[in-house]
Design a protein around this motif. Sequence first.
Motif, mmCIF file in Angstrom:
data_model
loop_
_atom_site.group_PDB
_atom_site.id
_atom_site.type_symbol
_atom_site.label_atom_id
_atom_site.label_comp_id
_atom_site.label_asym_id
_atom_site.label_seq_id
_atom_site.Cartn_x
_atom_site.Cartn_y
_atom_site.Cartn_z
ATOM 1 N N ARG A 128 0.816 -1.223 0.000
ATOM 2 C CA ARG A 128 0.000 0.000 0.000
ATOM 3 C C ARG A 128 0.846 1.268 0.000
ATOM 4 N N SER A 129 2.163 1.090 -0.062
ATOM 5 C CA SER A 129 3.086 2.242 -0.090
ATOM 6 C C SER A 129 3.049 3.068 1.194
ATOM 7 N N GLU A 130 2.697 2.441 2.298
ATOM 8 C CA GLU A 130 2.794 3.159 3.572
ATOM 9 C C GLU A 130 4.266 3.253 3.982
ATOM 10 N N GLY A 131 5.045 2.281 3.582
ATOM 11 C CA GLY A 131 6.484 2.280 3.846
ATOM 12 C C GLY A 131 7.185 1.680 2.646
ATOM 13 N N ASP A 132 8.516 1.810 2.620
ATOM 14 C CA ASP A 132 9.259 1.310 1.468
ATOM 15 C C ASP A 132 10.147 0.118 1.801
ATOM 16 N N LEU A 133 10.468 -0.073 3.089
ATOM 17 C CA LEU A 133 11.381 -1.149 3.467
ATOM 18 C C LEU A 133 11.018 -1.612 4.862
ATOM 19 N N THR A 134 11.087 -2.924 5.072
ATOM 20 C CA THR A 134 10.811 -3.462 6.393
ATOM 21 C C THR A 134 11.929 -4.396 6.831
ATOM 22 N N THR A 135 12.271 -4.306 8.123
ATOM 23 C CA THR A 135 13.268 -5.230 8.660
ATOM 24 C C THR A 135 12.606 -6.515 9.143
ATOM 25 N N LEU A 136 11.258 -6.521 9.160
ATOM 26 C CA LEU A 136 10.523 -7.747 9.510
ATOM 27 C C LEU A 136 10.376 -8.545 8.229
ATOM 28 N N GLY A 137 11.433 -9.288 7.884
ATOM 29 C CA GLY A 137 11.495 -9.879 6.558
ATOM 30 C C GLY A 137 11.433 -11.391 6.524
ATOM 31 N N TRP A 138 10.771 -11.887 5.491
ATOM 32 C CA TRP A 138 10.626 -13.318 5.244
ATOM 33 C C TRP A 138 10.413 -13.487 3.756
ATOM 34 N N GLU A 139 11.117 -14.439 3.179
ATOM 35 C CA GLU A 139 11.030 -14.625 1.728
ATOM 36 C C GLU A 139 9.593 -14.860 1.255
ATOM 37 N N GLN A 156 8.615 -31.378 2.464
ATOM 38 C CA GLN A 156 7.263 -30.880 2.190
ATOM 39 C C GLN A 156 6.887 -29.759 3.157
ATOM 40 N N MET A 157 7.331 -29.870 4.408
ATOM 41 C CA MET A 157 7.060 -28.800 5.372
ATOM 42 C C MET A 157 7.727 -27.503 4.911
ATOM 43 N N ALA A 158 8.949 -27.614 4.398
ATOM 44 C CA ALA A 158 9.684 -26.426 3.956
ATOM 45 C C ALA A 158 8.913 -25.708 2.846
ATOM 46 N N VAL A 159 8.363 -26.485 1.926
ATOM 47 C CA VAL A 159 7.602 -25.868 0.824
ATOM 48 C C VAL A 159 6.313 -25.260 1.374
ATOM 49 N N SER A 160 5.654 -26.000 2.253
ATOM 50 C CA SER A 160 4.383 -25.528 2.815
ATOM 51 C C SER A 160 4.567 -24.252 3.629
ATOM 52 N N LEU A 161 5.648 -24.195 4.404
ATOM 53 C CA LEU A 161 5.860 -23.056 5.295
ATOM 54 C C LEU A 161 6.741 -21.971 4.675
ATOM 55 N N VAL A 162 7.214 -22.215 3.457
ATOM 56 C CA VAL A 162 8.161 -21.291 2.799
ATOM 57 C C VAL A 162 9.339 -21.026 3.739
ATOM 58 N N SER A 163 9.907 -22.105 4.211
ATOM 59 C CA SER A 163 11.034 -21.997 5.126
ATOM 60 C C SER A 163 12.134 -22.921 4.636
ATOM 61 N N GLY A 164 13.235 -22.931 5.382
ATOM 62 C CA GLY A 164 14.279 -23.889 5.056
ATOM 63 C C GLY A 164 13.932 -25.249 5.647
ATOM 64 N N ALA A 165 14.351 -26.309 4.963
ATOM 65 C CA ALA A 165 14.181 -27.656 5.506
ATOM 66 C C ALA A 165 15.243 -27.871 6.574
ATOM 67 N N VAL A 166 14.980 -28.799 7.494
ATOM 68 C CA VAL A 166 15.915 -28.992 8.601
ATOM 69 C C VAL A 166 16.793 -30.231 8.430
ATOM 70 N N ASN A 167 16.379 -31.137 7.551
ATOM 71 C CA ASN A 167 17.130 -32.378 7.353
ATOM 72 C C ASN A 167 18.067 -32.207 6.158
ATOM 73 N N GLN A 168 19.315 -32.637 6.311
ATOM 74 C CA GLN A 168 20.307 -32.461 5.251
ATOM 75 C C GLN A 168 19.918 -33.203 3.980
ATOM 76 N N LYS A 169 19.092 -34.228 4.115
ATOM 77 C CA LYS A 169 18.697 -35.017 2.935
ATOM 78 C C LYS A 169 17.476 -34.421 2.244
ATOM 79 N N SER A 170 16.918 -33.358 2.808
ATOM 80 C CA SER A 170 15.681 -32.801 2.244
ATOM 81 C C SER A 170 15.873 -31.898 1.033
ATOM 82 N N PRO A 171 16.889 -31.011 1.007
ATOM 83 C CA PRO A 171 16.963 -30.061 -0.117
ATOM 84 C C PRO A 171 16.900 -30.695 -1.504
ATOM 85 N N PRO A 172 17.553 -31.851 -1.752
ATOM 86 C CA PRO A 172 17.424 -32.442 -3.097
ATOM 87 C C PRO A 172 15.990 -32.850 -3.432
ATOM 88 N N LEU A 173 15.144 -32.990 -2.408
ATOM 89 C CA LEU A 173 13.760 -33.397 -2.653
ATOM 90 C C LEU A 173 12.854 -32.209 -2.946
#
Lengths: 296, 444
Positions: free
Chosen positions: B310-321, B377-394
């Motif tokens: 809405r152009s109330e501000g131009d930048l926020t430090t409360l950031g999430w991809e 699947q949780m990472a995709v659902s939550l738009v977050s990083g996955a926690v298991n090292q074997k997850s990113p290739p999936l």
Amino acid sequence: MAVAIAGSAPSRPAGRRSRRWLAFAQLAPALLYFVVFFIGPFAALFALSFFTFSRFDFLPILTLNNYINVLTSETFQILYLRTIALALLASVIVVAIAYPFTYALTFVFGRRRQLLYFLVLVSLFGGYLVRIYAWRSILGAEGVINGTLLSLGIIDEPIRWILNSPFAVVVALVNFLVPLAVLPIYAAMQNVSPGLIEAGRDLGSGSWSITRWIVLPLVMPGVRVAFIFTFIAATGEFAIPSLLGGTETAFVGNHIQFQIGQTLNWPLGAAMAITLIVSAIAISFALAASTRWLVR
Amino acid sequence: MAGDEQISARDDMLREYLWAKMHAPVGRRGFLRLSGGIVVATAGSAFLAACSTGAATNGPTVAPTNGPTAVASAAASLGTSAPSSPAASVPGATAASIAPSAVASANIDGSAINFIGLDGEDGMKVDAAAKWRAARQITLTSKYIGSDDEVFAAVKAGQVYDIAMTFNPFMQRFAEAKIIQPIDTSRLTNWNDMFEGLRTADFLNVNGVPYGVPIAWGDGPYVYNPKKVTEAEKPSSILDLLDPKWKKRLILADDPGFPFYLVGLGLGFPSPNLTKDQLKQVADTCRPLVKEQTVAFAKTYADATDLLVRSEGDLTTLGWEAMLNFAKDKGATLAFDFFKEARGGWSDSMTIPVNAENIDGAYAYMDAIISPEISAQMAVSLVSGAVNQKSPPLISAKDNIYNYDVVRTRQSGVFEDTLAPETPTDPNIASHQDWLDAWAKLTA
């Protein structure tokens, strides 16, 4: 008290006594609800305000430190004064709007009175947060007001101060609280006999004199109640200042939320809440009582 | 006989008196007095009951009245991470006190798991988790919250949950408040496959013992409107935002963690272990940042997105991809970047409340959530990083938006605790409470 002769009943008629108990029985559910859902939690909050906060636990070691912290805290004083000032401003504006509107509702609109009254009440049923966000849409840089003024060429850039400012908070408070004020004033106006107004006109009084010397004294109790309702409601606000007030308009309610939600210091938050409640009630009654000069 | 007559006469008089008392009419005043007495008695008994609980017990069990959940601050899930500092000590919880035990018992079929946390973090929207539950006939009952203090209130009030979500800034506080219990990692078969930067993060471990199982993380960017902020104008340091050109263009979260941490680093202090003098300097530096440069505090990431769009501000430090997706849904485009001082980072963890009933079920479900497929699947659902090292290739390339180098190993600037210690061992170091008090004074 008289001691009756054994075996004889008191002299009151039985029907009148049963009507009294029927009335008491009808009041009992409301009283029970009031005690359970208002008095009980309030008492618990009051008790909590004397507890000691230690390592995120609330110990029943009674102390006045929470109240001392509240009363000596510069932060609380700043927020408190701001809260009272803006609540007072909003309440005065609310009553100033509600009174003439209710006057017109009662004496001018005639047949459409009930419909208009209903429309006022309907606004109370709207979602609380939805209405706050609606004000963002109205007052925002790309909102209705700025959009209209920009398209008419009256301004070149959006007016920023109408949102995220004390102005926005007062506007939203007035919008929310006018229906609350209309209710008691309208109820009081029902007691004003049209015959009195007619008599005033017959004796040569103008509209202003009738309003000031006939109607206002009669509805003053309703006006006082309206003021008290709106002032107390306004002092307890935290969502409107949070979403519309920017960084300059925090209320005491926001600080209470901060204590309870962030620092987890419930006893201190409770002490702030009790202090606010007691002082708001005292101030509102004192101000309402001081209006007696208006009707002398 | 004379004595018997006297006794009988006395009894009669007493009877008459009592009858008259009981049948006397109660007028309006009498009723009001009676009601007032009931009210005072009820309030007084509540007061006395609250005061009469022993020192070993918690406070009143009446939960506070929270505001509307949509208004509740999500500042706790900001780019703040665990302490690397003189950490708070939680009595009784040491590595040695957690006896190794067998992997979670398989005898949980047909049981119920009670969950409290954010919507989506219970795995309800993830197919693989649903299949896992269905295969074991597990009933998951969820209560969704708006902020982490609701978890605190619920557990303090005696509500029973088997799994509670805890955001990284609250982990130590909840451990100190004894509302969550240490995690026995030997009961989690997927624990060692978790990224080291998460497993060993200071926010998670108290006295070397983990108190939670991370299920999601983010790396704390700032988000901006590229139509209003040019590439040349983008800040590299948080101190750049003090430039007058940023007047009333910023949106912050109403929380000191990230700004104080970054400004402390920017001033060359060993943030987050600030002395009280350093904290004062940081707060003084942040004053114009808040009062002059900031136009509004955002309550949630969605709120911050709305304010940017809405152009109330131009930048926020409360950031999430994920805010880029939120904006796209509104027909707008946002972008993100990072401050040079640090990324911060956030992480949400499953924890087990001290009064959990189905502890076996809790461990089994947590272990499932951090397994490779479900974590992906949780990472995709939550738009977050996955926690298991074997997850990113999936995870598909389109959804794989995080740089996993930041969590492969423990490193400074990410999940480094951006919060001051809760109870510093050095009295000269400002505590988290000192940070909160300074922020409250600053924003009043």
